[in-house]
Design an enzyme around this catalytic site. Structure first.
Site, PDB file in Angstrom:
ATOM      1  N   HIS A   1       0.835  -1.208   0.000  1.00 29.47           N
ATOM      2  CA  HIS A   1       0.000   0.000   0.000  1.00 29.47           C
ATOM      3  C   HIS A   1       0.866   1.252   0.000  1.00 29.47           C
ATOM      4  O   HIS A   1       1.351   1.688   1.047  1.00 29.47           O
ATOM      5  CB  HIS A   1      -0.904  -0.016   1.236  1.00 29.47           C
ATOM      6  CG  HIS A   1      -1.906   1.091   1.297  1.00 29.47           C
ATOM      7  ND1 HIS A   1      -3.105   0.965   1.986  1.00 29.47           N
ATOM      8  CD2 HIS A   1      -1.921   2.350   0.779  1.00 29.47           C
ATOM      9  CE1 HIS A   1      -3.787   2.090   1.883  1.00 29.47           C
ATOM     10  NE2 HIS A   1      -3.083   2.959   1.153  1.00 29.47           N
TER      11      HIS A   1
ATOM     12  N   HIS B   1       1.500   5.231  -2.333  1.00 31.86           N
ATOM     13  CA  HIS B   1       0.996   6.169  -3.350  1.00 31.86           C
ATOM     14  C   HIS B   1       2.197   6.742  -4.098  1.00 31.86           C
ATOM     15  O   HIS B   1       3.047   7.394  -3.485  1.00 31.86           O
ATOM     16  CB  HIS B   1       0.188   7.287  -2.687  1.00 31.86           C
ATOM     17  CG  HIS B   1      -1.015   6.779  -1.948  1.00 31.86           C
ATOM     18  ND1 HIS B   1      -2.258   6.662  -2.535  1.00 31.86           N
ATOM     19  CD2 HIS B   1      -1.156   6.310  -0.683  1.00 31.86           C
ATOM     20  CE1 HIS B   1      -3.117   6.164  -1.660  1.00 31.86           C
ATOM     21  NE2 HIS B   1      -2.473   5.938  -0.518  1.00 31.86           N
ATOM     22  N   LEU B   2       2.251   6.492  -5.399  1.00 32.87           N
ATOM     23  CA  LEU B   2       3.399   6.966  -6.185  1.00 32.87           C
ATOM     24  C   LEU B   2       3.059   8.201  -7.017  1.00 32.87           C
ATOM     25  O   LEU B   2       3.943   8.795  -7.629  1.00 32.87           O
ATOM     26  CB  LEU B   2       3.942   5.836  -7.067  1.00 32.87           C
ATOM     27  CG  LEU B   2       4.504   4.623  -6.306  1.00 32.87           C
ATOM     28  CD1 LEU B   2       5.101   3.605  -7.269  1.00 32.87           C
ATOM     29  CD2 LEU B   2       5.541   5.035  -5.262  1.00 32.87           C
ATOM     30  N   ARG B   3       1.775   8.560  -7.078  1.00 31.65           N
ATOM     31  CA  ARG B   3       1.316   9.853  -7.655  1.00 31.65           C
ATOM     32  C   ARG B   3       1.463   9.986  -9.155  1.00 31.65           C
ATOM     33  O   ARG B   3       1.078  11.022  -9.697  1.00 31.65           O
ATOM     34  CB  ARG B   3       2.025  11.038  -6.987  1.00 31.65           C
ATOM     35  CG  ARG B   3       1.976  11.056  -5.463  1.00 31.65           C
ATOM     36  CD  ARG B   3       0.586  11.114  -4.930  1.00 31.65           C
ATOM     37  NE  ARG B   3       0.546  11.365  -3.491  1.00 31.65           N
ATOM     38  CZ  ARG B   3      -0.462  11.019  -2.718  1.00 31.65           C
ATOM     39  NH1 ARG B   3      -1.538  10.418  -3.225  1.00 31.65           N
ATOM     40  NH2 ARG B   3      -0.443  11.288  -1.434  1.00 31.65           N
TER      41      ARG B   3
ATOM     42  N   ASP C   1      -8.746   3.377  -2.746  1.00 30.89           N
ATOM     43  CA  ASP C   1      -8.110   4.007  -1.579  1.00 30.89           C
ATOM     44  C   ASP C   1      -7.948   5.523  -1.730  1.00 30.89           C
ATOM     45  O   ASP C   1      -7.692   6.044  -2.812  1.00 30.89           O
ATOM     46  CB  ASP C   1      -6.741   3.391  -1.323  1.00 30.89           C
ATOM     47  CG  ASP C   1      -6.146   3.926  -0.037  1.00 30.89           C
ATOM     48  OD1 ASP C   1      -6.697   3.629   1.022  1.00 30.89           O
ATOM     49  OD2 ASP C   1      -5.158   4.677  -0.098  1.00 30.89           O
TER      50      ASP C   1
ATOM     51  N   HIS D   1      -5.073  -0.060   6.269  1.00 31.78           N
ATOM     52  CA  HIS D   1      -4.704   0.815   7.385  1.00 31.78           C
ATOM     53  C   HIS D   1      -5.652   0.829   8.603  1.00 31.78           C
ATOM     54  O   HIS D   1      -6.318   1.824   8.889  1.00 31.78           O
ATOM     55  CB  HIS D   1      -4.447   2.240   6.918  1.00 31.78           C
ATOM     56  CG  HIS D   1      -5.363   2.819   5.876  1.00 31.78           C
ATOM     57  ND1 HIS D   1      -6.739   2.793   5.967  1.00 31.78           N
ATOM     58  CD2 HIS D   1      -5.081   3.464   4.713  1.00 31.78           C
ATOM     59  CE1 HIS D   1      -7.252   3.405   4.917  1.00 31.78           C
ATOM     60  NE2 HIS D   1      -6.279   3.812   4.136  1.00 31.78           N
TER      61      HIS D   1
ATOM     62  N   ASP E   1       1.296   2.893   3.532  1.00 30.76           N
ATOM     63  CA  ASP E   1       0.421   3.990   3.106  1.00 30.76           C
ATOM     64  C   ASP E   1       1.245   5.262   2.839  1.00 30.76           C
ATOM     65  O   ASP E   1       0.807   6.379   3.110  1.00 30.76           O
ATOM     66  CB  ASP E   1      -0.686   4.267   4.127  1.00 30.76           C
ATOM     67  CG  ASP E   1      -1.787   5.166   3.554  1.00 30.76           C
ATOM     68  OD1 ASP E   1      -1.815   5.392   2.326  1.00 30.76           O
ATOM     69  OD2 ASP E   1      -2.618   5.651   4.351  1.00 30.76           O
TER      70      ASP E   1
ATOM     71  N   HIS F   1       3.314  14.344  -0.232  1.00 28.29           N
ATOM     72  CA  HIS F   1       2.631  15.578  -0.661  1.00 28.29           C
ATOM     73  C   HIS F   1       3.657  16.684  -0.829  1.00 28.29           C
ATOM     74  O   HIS F   1       4.725  16.673  -0.193  1.00 28.29           O
ATOM     75  CB  HIS F   1       1.575  16.004   0.353  1.00 28.29           C
ATOM     76  CG  HIS F   1       0.350  15.139   0.315  1.00 28.29           C
ATOM     77  ND1 HIS F   1      -0.515  15.129  -0.751  1.00 28.29           N
ATOM     78  CD2 HIS F   1      -0.145  14.249   1.211  1.00 28.29           C
ATOM     79  CE1 HIS F   1      -1.505  14.269  -0.521  1.00 28.29           C
ATOM     80  NE2 HIS F   1      -1.302  13.712   0.666  1.00 28.29           N
TER      81      HIS F   1
END
Ligand code: DOR
Length: 464
Positions: free
Chosen positions: A71, A73-75, A163, A243, A328, A332
């Site tokens: 899990h 986030h690679l954006r 997600d 999560h 997770d 940002h």
């Protein structure tokens, strides 16, 4: 994967080898040849290591299968200013991860074969670790209509998830779980009942009241988990709960497993190690009698919670009620966090601090090192399915996905050194104990720390 410091043969000499999938915990040598594990354990004979091989003197270090993160986030595509597949993979390697599964809340979302193909192509060209895409449950993640899950499975996704948002429509979740049963792939649901979480930005409780911020009750997570367990029982689908953050959620998963319902669950390093008081700033030690202050890097979904939740999550992970750790990792940009707490984006950059913060629990005697490694390797592979178990062992003939780390090295978190573009962590300035020395993915050195522990032998290493 990009080439780094590479050789046909790599010897990691004299470390503690921990390979939970094979029940191995012993000091010995690891030999890598041609991208695969040749042997792990015992002593490697001198003639097995030709001149020019890479050699690492690793006494006092730990060698284990590379970590698997189901899990993150690679954006990319869409938010490359926050992270790219290349920078996320580099951060993963620095954190000891050799396989990472990326969530589909990109723009466009991963809801069709073309986007899956794009990610696979970018990963093959630029990522130093293995990147496995997760497909959407619903078209554009809008929660209205199922994505073409068969097309996504054929294109190579390893799981499904919306997600960042829950699958809130009950019947859509039932249908998704039914497909998941037939396709043999899990649905990872972000459990959050929107009518309860509403505009909440942190855990409901004393700290939220102190800061005058709207809280999110534990029941927002727990009611949806209860629904999903019921739908998993009805459909026979593979439910994975993303999560977990509350004590009540642990109890729900325990009950479901006792009843034989096919459910797995993950927990993040931050929910195991810090609590909602960290939102006050100063790592939770702030003088709360003074003027109100807050730290938006603590804003994450699900929110940091209270000590009793942290305790229950640790116990759940030790007992196996919670199957595995997942980061997770949610990078940002600065502008998304340097705003009021209410306006800040949810998410913490985790890949590079995961091992160090979890090792704190090992050093505190909360769980053993082999247990931690199991929850970062074999356990997440099991959640993905039997095909992925070879990625989670040092068994001879398997892909050389390996991490070497120093369990005792202290380091101070300095986000200016992060390989991730996401500098958003509440751990900035914190001293952690436990650092990755070298990560090898598919037999290639994907990361090595500045001590340069891996070197090329000029002669047979056994002669020196
Ligand atoms: O804090 C979070 N950030 N939680 C999520 O579920 C989504 C993630 C993101 O994409 O930023």
């Amino acid at each position: 994967m990009t080439a780094g410091l590479n050789s046909e043969t790599i010897l990691i000499r004299g470390s503690r080898i921990i390979d939970p999938a094979r029940n191995v915990d012993a000091v010995g040598d690891v030999l890598i040849r041609g991208g695969s594990i040749a042997s792990a354990g015992g002593l490697v004979p001198p003639d097995a290591v030709p001149s020019g091989s890479l050699v690492m003197e690793a006494e006092g270090l730990v060698t284990s299968p590379g970590f698997i993160d189901i899990h993150c986030h690679l954006r990319e595509p869409g938010f490359e200013y926050k992270e790219t597949i290349a920078t996320g993979a580099a951060a993963a390697a620095r954190g000891g991860f050799t396989t990472i599964c990326c969530m589909p809340n990109t723009e466009p979302a991963i809801d069709n074969a073309a986007v899956v193909e794009y990610i696979r192509h970018r990963a093959a060209a630029e990522a130093v670790v293995r990147v496995l895409p997760i497909g959407c449950v619903s078209k554009s993640r809008h929660g209205k209509e199922l994505a073409d899950m068969e097309e996504l499975a054929a294109a190579g996704v390893v799981a499904f998830s919306d997600d960042g948002d829950p699958v809130y429509d009950d019947n859509l979740m039932r249908l998704a779980l039914t497909y998941s049963r037939d396709l043999g792939l899990p649905i990872s649901n972000h459990c959050q009942e929107p009518s309860l979480s509403r505009h909440g930005v942190m855990a409901e409780g004393w700290t939220a009241t102190r800061l005058g911020l709207p809280g999110i009750p534990a029941a927002a997570e727990e009611t949806m988990i209860a629904r999903d367990i019921s739908l998993a029982e009805l459909s026979g689908g593979k439910l994975h709960v993303a999560h977990l953050s509350t004590a009540g959620s642990v109890a729900l998963i325990r009950g479901a497993k006792e009843r034989g319902i096919p459910v797995t669950a993950e927990v993040c390093p931050h929910h195991l190690t810090i609590n909602d008081r960290w939102a006050l700033g100063d790592h939770g030690n702030g003088d709360v009698s003074g003027a109100a202050s807050y730290d938006t890097s603590t804003k994450v979904y699900p929110p940091l919670r209270q000590d009793r939740d942290v305790e229950a999550l640790i116990e759940g992970l030790v007992s196996g009620v919670i199957d595995c750790v997942a980061t997770d990792h949610a990078p940002h940009d600065v502008a998304s966090k340097e705003v009021t707490y209410q306006d800040a984006a949810f998410g913490i950059s985790v890949l590079e601090t995961a091992l160090g913060s979890l090792m704190g629990l090992v050093h505190a005697g909360r769980f053993t090192l082999p247990t931690l490694i199991e929850r970062l390797t074999a356990a997440p592979a099991r959640v993905l399915g039997a095909d992925y178990l070879p990625l989670a062992t040092l068994g001879p003939g398997t892909s050389a996905d390996v991490v070497v780390f120093d369990p005792s090295r202290q380091w101070t978190v300095d986000t200016s050194q992060f390989l991730s573009k996401g500098k958003n962590t509440p751990l900035e300035g914190t001293v952690l104990t436990g650092a990755v020395v070298c990560t090898i993915a598919g037999g290639q050195v994907a990361y090595q720390d500045p001590t340069g522990a891996v070197s090329r032998s000029n002669s047979n290493p056994q002669d020196r």
